[in-house]
Design an enzyme around this catalytic site. Structure first.
Site, short mmCIF file in Angstrom:
data_model
loop_
_atom_site.label_atom_id
_atom_site.label_comp_id
_atom_site.label_asym_id
_atom_site.label_seq_id
_atom_site.Cartn_x
_atom_site.Cartn_y
_atom_site.Cartn_z
NE ARG A 121 1.67 7.20 5.98
CZ ARG A 121 1.35 6.32 5.03
NH1 ARG A 121 0.24 6.50 4.34
NH2 ARG A 121 2.13 5.29 4.78
CD1 TRP A 181 -2.49 1.86 0.51
CD2 TRP A 181 -1.93 1.92 2.66
NE1 TRP A 181 -3.14 2.93 1.07
CE2 TRP A 181 -2.81 3.00 2.40
CE3 TRP A 181 -1.44 1.76 3.96
CZ2 TRP A 181 -3.22 3.91 3.38
CZ3 TRP A 181 -1.84 2.66 4.94
CH2 TRP A 181 -2.73 3.72 4.65
CD GLN A 217 5.82 6.05 -0.66
OE1 GLN A 217 6.74 5.33 -0.30
NE2 GLN A 217 4.99 6.62 0.19
N PRO A 246 1.34 -0.94 11.83
CG PRO A 246 3.02 -2.54 11.53
CD PRO A 246 1.81 -1.94 10.86
CG LEU A 247 6.17 0.93 11.71
CD1 LEU A 247 7.19 1.24 10.62
CD2 LEU A 247 6.85 0.58 13.01
CD GLN A 267 -5.01 -6.28 5.71
OE1 GLN A 267 -4.73 -5.29 5.04
NE2 GLN A 267 -4.87 -7.51 5.24
CG ASN A 281 10.16 -2.80 9.83
OD1 ASN A 281 10.26 -2.12 10.85
ND2 ASN A 281 9.80 -2.31 8.67
CE1 TYR A 291 -4.59 -0.97 -0.25
CE2 TYR A 291 -2.83 -2.58 -0.29
CZ TYR A 291 -3.86 -1.97 0.38
OH TYR A 291 -4.17 -2.34 1.67
#
Length: 332
Positions: free
Chosen positions: A227, A21, A27, A206-207, A176, A294, A54
């Site tokens: 972002r 995503w 990007q 999660p971040l 999800q 990660n 996406y």
């Protein structure tokens, strides 16, 4: 890498899943996407999450190309359906028409005959749930998907979908949701129900969209092209994740991450994986080295005392209101 069962199903997934995503097709280009995917495989990541919406379907194509030549049985490919994939009136939602057409498009772009998990990206309030679940059951029976899951459904919606799935001879195996140290709205209701019904969580963000890496500092400028950066380089201060109090509390997590021997990012991912109902945490990357950091979280066990310190540091900036499960925002 650690591997966990997806809910009560028999399928194992990697505790760290790679998601594309906002990266593939937006990007980064194909070469960079392929490099990230191949690094993920080298690190033991076998689970890959995407969605037809996406990058306006380009993310699925990029993932399919990046996995070209990889033994299909060695990976788990997840995709989703709900959000618009075109301008037509039926190019969205969870109608039988859109689901059946979308799975075929996803398989074509992903260069595969089946996906391991097909997920309802949101709940569709405009389509009867019976129609949606029948379409999913038919897709499973046709061999186009092994398992069915949902994303950001409320407890009432999950319970209804699970009951219908059972009547149709299939089972929901996953949910999800967004889940991280700052956003815990699934804990009061969704997680207990999921444990009861045998669903595992495949969590996104999660971040906290990068905030838990510590790169946003109180009163500081936003990192370039991040972002939460405005065109002038300032923070988009209206977002709850970048309020001054939140950023101050996040910076106070640094000593705890150091105590665990982890970067801030790996600490945040490891925290998510301590929840026994979490089957996998989805991480994204625009550079291979981001994945290497990660993945260190997969085998970490955080002591209860350290988890308690996280709660103490963050205090009242944590959102726990179950009414904020995202499906409520989609209601007409």
């Amino acid at each position: 890498m650690q591997y966990r069962k997806l809910g009560n199903s028999g399928m194992f997934v990697s505790a760290i899943a790679y998601g594309n995503w906002t990266t593939h097709g937006e990007q980064i280009g194909q070469d960079a996407a392929t490099s990230c995917v191949r690094t993920a495989l080298d690190l033991g990541i076998t689970t890959f999450d995407t969605a037809d919406a996406y990058a306006a379907t380009k993310a699925e194509s990029a993932l399919g190309e990046a996995l070209h030549g990889v033994r299909r049985e060695s990976v788990e490919i997840f995709t989703k359906v709900y959000f618009p994939t075109g301008d037509g009136k039926n190019d969205r939602g969870l109608s039988r028409k859109h689901i059946m057409e979308s799975i075929n498009g996803s398989l074509r772009r992903l260069q595969t005959d089946y996906v391991d998990l097909y997920q309802a990206h949101r709940y569709d309030y405009q389509t009867p749930l019976e129609e949606t679940m029948q379409a999913f059951a038919d897709i499973v029976r046709a061999g186009k998907a092994h398992y069915i899951g949902v994303s950001e459904w409320t407890v009432e919606e999950i319970r209804g979908g699970a009951a219908l799935a059972e009547e149709l001879g299939i089972r929901l195996v996953s949910n999800q949701p967004q889940y991280n140290m700052l956003w815990r709205v699934i804990e009061p209701e969704v997680v207990p129900l999921s444990q009861e019904l045998g669903l595992g969580q495949i969590v996104w963000s999660p971040l906290a969209q990068g905030v838990l890496t510590g790169k946003y500092t109180p009163g500081g400028a936003a990192p370039a092209a991040s972002r939460f950066s405005t065109e002038s380089g300032q923070l988009k201060a209206e977002h709850p994740y970048v309020q001054t109090t939140v950023l101050e509390r996040v910076q106070s997590l640094r000593p705890l991450a150091e105590q665990a021997g982890l970067s801030m990012a790996a600490f945040a991912v490891a925290w998510v994986l301590q929840n026994p109902n979490v089957s996998a945490a989805i991480v994204g990357a625009s550079r291979p080295e981001q994945l290497e950091d990660n993945v260190t979280a997969a085998s970490v066990v955080l002591e209860p005392a350290l988890l308690a310190q996280v709660d103490q540091v963050l205090g009242n900036v944590v959102e726990r209101d179950p009414a904020k499960v995202e499906s409520f925002l989609q209601r007409p």
